[in-house]
Scaffold this motif. Sequence first.
Motif, PDB file in Angstrom:
ATOM      1  N   PHE A   1      25.232  -8.964   3.588  1.00 23.25           N
ATOM      2  CA  PHE A   1      25.756  -8.284   4.764  1.00 23.25           C
ATOM      3  C   PHE A   1      24.857  -7.110   5.134  1.00 23.25           C
ATOM      4  O   PHE A   1      24.289  -6.444   4.261  1.00 23.25           O
ATOM      5  CB  PHE A   1      27.175  -7.754   4.505  1.00 23.25           C
ATOM      6  CG  PHE A   1      28.208  -8.832   4.376  1.00 23.25           C
ATOM      7  CD1 PHE A   1      28.678  -9.506   5.496  1.00 23.25           C
ATOM      8  CD2 PHE A   1      28.732  -9.165   3.135  1.00 23.25           C
ATOM      9  CE1 PHE A   1      29.648 -10.501   5.380  1.00 23.25           C
ATOM     10  CE2 PHE A   1      29.696 -10.151   3.003  1.00 23.25           C
ATOM     11  CZ  PHE A   1      30.158 -10.816   4.132  1.00 23.25           C
TER      12      PHE A   1
ATOM     13  N   PRO B   1      31.242  -5.474   3.991  1.00 23.93           N
ATOM     14  CA  PRO B   1      32.307  -6.240   3.338  1.00 23.93           C
ATOM     15  C   PRO B   1      32.052  -6.362   1.833  1.00 23.93           C
ATOM     16  O   PRO B   1      30.906  -6.467   1.390  1.00 23.93           O
ATOM     17  CB  PRO B   1      32.233  -7.605   4.029  1.00 23.93           C
ATOM     18  CG  PRO B   1      31.670  -7.287   5.377  1.00 23.93           C
ATOM     19  CD  PRO B   1      30.670  -6.198   5.123  1.00 23.93           C
TER      20      PRO B   1
ATOM     21  N   PHE C   1      36.700  -7.178   5.115  1.00 26.37           N
ATOM     22  CA  PHE C   1      36.105  -6.483   6.254  1.00 26.37           C
ATOM     23  C   PHE C   1      36.952  -5.248   6.498  1.00 26.37           C
ATOM     24  O   PHE C   1      38.177  -5.318   6.553  1.00 26.37           O
ATOM     25  CB  PHE C   1      36.094  -7.380   7.498  1.00 26.37           C
ATOM     26  CG  PHE C   1      34.944  -8.329   7.532  1.00 26.37           C
ATOM     27  CD1 PHE C   1      33.886  -8.136   8.404  1.00 26.37           C
ATOM     28  CD2 PHE C   1      34.908  -9.430   6.681  1.00 26.37           C
ATOM     29  CE1 PHE C   1      32.817  -9.014   8.431  1.00 26.37           C
ATOM     30  CE2 PHE C   1      33.838 -10.317   6.698  1.00 26.37           C
ATOM     31  CZ  PHE C   1      32.792 -10.102   7.577  1.00 26.37           C
TER      32      PHE C   1
ATOM     33  N   THR D   1      32.968  -5.200  14.463  1.00 26.22           N
ATOM     34  CA  THR D   1      32.924  -4.769  13.061  1.00 26.22           C
ATOM     35  C   THR D   1      31.683  -3.950  12.725  1.00 26.22           C
ATOM     36  O   THR D   1      31.674  -3.219  11.741  1.00 26.22           O
ATOM     37  CB  THR D   1      32.976  -5.969  12.099  1.00 26.22           C
ATOM     38  OG1 THR D   1      31.784  -6.745  12.263  1.00 26.22           O
ATOM     39  CG2 THR D   1      34.225  -6.808  12.317  1.00 26.22           C
TER      40      THR D   1
ATOM     41  N   ILE E   1      29.076  -5.377  11.749  1.00 24.82           N
ATOM     42  CA  ILE E   1      28.542  -6.134  10.612  1.00 24.82           C
ATOM     43  C   ILE E   1      27.896  -7.430  11.088  1.00 24.82           C
ATOM     44  O   ILE E   1      28.371  -8.083  12.014  1.00 24.82           O
ATOM     45  CB  ILE E   1      29.672  -6.456   9.603  1.00 24.82           C
ATOM     46  CG1 ILE E   1      30.364  -5.179   9.118  1.00 24.82           C
ATOM     47  CG2 ILE E   1      29.165  -7.303   8.444  1.00 24.82           C
ATOM     48  CD1 ILE E   1      29.466  -4.196   8.379  1.00 24.82           C
TER      49      ILE E   1
ATOM     50  N   LEU F   1      36.417 -16.618   8.478  1.00 26.74           N
ATOM     51  CA  LEU F   1      37.151 -15.356   8.553  1.00 26.74           C
ATOM     52  C   LEU F   1      38.643 -15.595   8.721  1.00 26.74           C
ATOM     53  O   LEU F   1      39.061 -16.434   9.522  1.00 26.74           O
ATOM     54  CB  LEU F   1      36.642 -14.524   9.729  1.00 26.74           C
ATOM     55  CG  LEU F   1      35.173 -14.122   9.679  1.00 26.74           C
ATOM     56  CD1 LEU F   1      34.768 -13.454  10.983  1.00 26.74           C
ATOM     57  CD2 LEU F   1      34.914 -13.199   8.498  1.00 26.74           C
TER      58      LEU F   1
ATOM     59  N   GLN G   1      39.287 -10.920   5.942  1.00 25.46           N
ATOM     60  CA  GLN G   1      38.475 -11.321   4.800  1.00 25.46           C
ATOM     61  C   GLN G   1      37.624 -12.529   5.184  1.00 25.46           C
ATOM     62  O   GLN G   1      38.033 -13.349   5.999  1.00 25.46           O
ATOM     63  CB  GLN G   1      39.346 -11.631   3.591  1.00 25.46           C
ATOM     64  CG  GLN G   1      40.336 -12.747   3.789  1.00 25.46           C
ATOM     65  CD  GLN G   1      41.213 -12.962   2.573  1.00 25.46           C
ATOM     66  OE1 GLN G   1      40.748 -12.831   1.446  1.00 25.46           O
ATOM     67  NE2 GLN G   1      42.465 -13.319   2.791  1.00 25.46           N
TER      68      GLN G   1
END
Length: 170
Positions: free
Chosen positions: A7, A41, A53, A71, A73, A85, A143
Amino acid sequence: MKKIAQFFKVSPNLFLESMKEEFPQYTDSDIQDMYDTLQLPNRATKGSAGYDFHAPFAFSLPPGTTIKIPTGIRVKMEEDWVLKLYPRSGLGFKYRLQMNNTVGIIDSDYYYSDNEGHIFIKMTNDSNEGKTVEVAQGAGFAQGIFLEYGITVDDDAQGLRNGGFGSTGA
């Protein structure tokens, strides 16, 4: 256990643009503070399948309302893997917090898109018990689980991705 992904944060400018589009009430300084405190994450325990997350800002979600969260991310992963997700289990169980597309799918080539592979999570509080979801800044709200996948023996896909939703023609 195979280590197949990593990530990263998206660029500060992309996060700023995404936040301003979705949440114009935040100042540039507010958004920079959010960016500076973004958490990548992570798994809570050694036996966890899901990478939590974390909310870049606090939010409240009354029943029947939806939120689209930038996010900040992105994820780089090996080919033939996907990141799926879901809401955090407890939030789904207690509040009927649901992903608007039921399950988010992040393909390995999304990382290379013009939008830097920025992961957005859109959720709805579908509570039929009148419960409002309260999520603190930095709290886990979704998640992601990595899964390997296969393709058919006669597959000949040659297309290249450049973008997010609908970028592959669907």
